[in-house]
Scaffold this motif. Structure first.
Motif, PDB file in Angstrom:
ATOM      1  N   MET A  17       7.529   2.768  -7.071  1.00  0.00           N
ATOM      2  CA  MET A  17       6.459   2.192  -7.885  1.00  0.00           C
ATOM      3  C   MET A  17       5.765   1.047  -7.143  1.00  0.00           C
ATOM      4  O   MET A  17       4.540   0.920  -7.186  1.00  0.00           O
ATOM      5  CB  MET A  17       7.012   1.732  -9.232  1.00  0.00           C
ATOM      6  CG  MET A  17       7.420   2.890 -10.129  1.00  0.00           C
ATOM      7  SD  MET A  17       8.229   2.387 -11.666  1.00  0.00           S
ATOM      8  CE  MET A  17       7.001   1.326 -12.388  1.00  0.00           C
ATOM      9  N   GLU A  18       6.540   0.222  -6.464  1.00  0.00           N
ATOM     10  CA  GLU A  18       5.955  -0.871  -5.687  1.00  0.00           C
ATOM     11  C   GLU A  18       5.102  -0.327  -4.557  1.00  0.00           C
ATOM     12  O   GLU A  18       4.015  -0.839  -4.285  1.00  0.00           O
ATOM     13  CB  GLU A  18       7.054  -1.772  -5.130  1.00  0.00           C
ATOM     14  CG  GLU A  18       7.749  -2.610  -6.175  1.00  0.00           C
ATOM     15  CD  GLU A  18       8.959  -3.369  -5.628  1.00  0.00           C
ATOM     16  OE1 GLU A  18       9.557  -4.112  -6.411  1.00  0.00           O
ATOM     17  OE2 GLU A  18       9.301  -3.218  -4.437  1.00  0.00           O
ATOM     18  N   ALA A  19       5.563   0.717  -3.922  1.00  0.00           N
ATOM     19  CA  ALA A  19       4.795   1.329  -2.838  1.00  0.00           C
ATOM     20  C   ALA A  19       3.491   1.900  -3.380  1.00  0.00           C
ATOM     21  O   ALA A  19       2.433   1.760  -2.747  1.00  0.00           O
ATOM     22  CB  ALA A  19       5.624   2.404  -2.141  1.00  0.00           C
ATOM     23  N   GLU A  20       3.537   2.532  -4.541  1.00  0.00           N
ATOM     24  CA  GLU A  20       2.315   3.065  -5.148  1.00  0.00           C
ATOM     25  C   GLU A  20       1.344   1.935  -5.471  1.00  0.00           C
ATOM     26  O   GLU A  20       0.138   2.071  -5.274  1.00  0.00           O
ATOM     27  CB  GLU A  20       2.645   3.858  -6.405  1.00  0.00           C
ATOM     28  CG  GLU A  20       3.299   5.186  -6.138  1.00  0.00           C
ATOM     29  CD  GLU A  20       3.699   5.930  -7.399  1.00  0.00           C
ATOM     30  OE1 GLU A  20       4.113   7.074  -7.266  1.00  0.00           O
ATOM     31  OE2 GLU A  20       3.599   5.365  -8.512  1.00  0.00           O
ATOM     32  N   SER A  21       1.858   0.834  -5.944  1.00  0.00           N
ATOM     33  CA  SER A  21       1.020  -0.323  -6.236  1.00  0.00           C
ATOM     34  C   SER A  21       0.363  -0.834  -4.955  1.00  0.00           C
ATOM     35  O   SER A  21      -0.827  -1.164  -4.942  1.00  0.00           O
ATOM     36  CB  SER A  21       1.852  -1.430  -6.880  1.00  0.00           C
ATOM     37  OG  SER A  21       1.089  -2.600  -7.047  1.00  0.00           O
ATOM     38  N   GLN A  82       7.351   4.306   2.965  1.00  0.00           N
ATOM     39  CA  GLN A  82       8.240   3.904   1.881  1.00  0.00           C
ATOM     40  C   GLN A  82       8.274   4.975   0.789  1.00  0.00           C
ATOM     41  O   GLN A  82       9.342   5.294   0.259  1.00  0.00           O
ATOM     42  CB  GLN A  82       7.794   2.565   1.276  1.00  0.00           C
ATOM     43  CG  GLN A  82       8.014   1.388   2.195  1.00  0.00           C
ATOM     44  CD  GLN A  82       9.485   1.140   2.434  1.00  0.00           C
ATOM     45  OE1 GLN A  82      10.313   1.242   1.546  1.00  0.00           O
ATOM     46  NE2 GLN A  82       9.835   0.840   3.663  1.00  0.00           N
ATOM     47  N   LEU A  83       7.102   5.526   0.466  1.00  0.00           N
ATOM     48  CA  LEU A  83       7.054   6.581  -0.547  1.00  0.00           C
ATOM     49  C   LEU A  83       7.839   7.809  -0.089  1.00  0.00           C
ATOM     50  O   LEU A  83       8.600   8.403  -0.860  1.00  0.00           O
ATOM     51  CB  LEU A  83       5.603   6.978  -0.840  1.00  0.00           C
ATOM     52  CG  LEU A  83       4.827   6.043  -1.753  1.00  0.00           C
ATOM     53  CD1 LEU A  83       3.356   6.435  -1.780  1.00  0.00           C
ATOM     54  CD2 LEU A  83       5.401   6.050  -3.150  1.00  0.00           C
ATOM     55  N   ALA A  84       7.663   8.179   1.169  1.00  0.00           N
ATOM     56  CA  ALA A  84       8.375   9.347   1.697  1.00  0.00           C
ATOM     57  C   ALA A  84       9.885   9.098   1.694  1.00  0.00           C
ATOM     58  O   ALA A  84      10.667   9.969   1.304  1.00  0.00           O
ATOM     59  CB  ALA A  84       7.887   9.673   3.102  1.00  0.00           C
TER      60      ALA A  84
END
Length: 111
Positions: A17-21, A82-84
């Protein structure tokens, strides 16, 4: 073991979620830089057309835009990594939970 796995899953979800932000923030910064780049291109076009402008200011604007774009791209690459990584970890946790469920079911059937 299940509690620890749930905690890990929660932590990985939070990281995702932090990475998406961060990706959203980077998209906004890219948009700003693209507008700055368009302004710089317009100034460059005006210079080529013979209009007088301060060449130092144009060079400064281009350098500034390029530096910011580089920073944004590095941040975007980090966020994507980070998402991956988070997705891979979530997949691993899902597999562990699935295996745990199979083991619990097998043990229940034995009893």
């Amino acid at each position: 073991f299940v509690h620890q796995t749930e905690w890990s899953l929660s932590l990985m979800t939070q990281r995702a979620m932090e990475a998406e932000s961060n990706v959203e923030k980077l998209k906004e910064e890219i948009s700003v830089l693209q507008r700055e780049l368009e302004c710089s291109k317009a100034e460059n076009k005006n210079l080529k057309a013979g209009q007088t402008m301060d060449m130092g200011a144009v060079k400064h604007n281009i350098d500034f835009a390029l530096q910011n774009l580089h920073k944004i791209l590095m941040g975007a690459n980090w966020s994507i990594s980070q998402l991956a990584s988070g997705a891979q970890s979530l997949y691993f946790v899902a597999e562990v939970l699935r295996s745990t469920g199979r083991i619990s079911k097998a043990e229940a059937e034995k009893e």
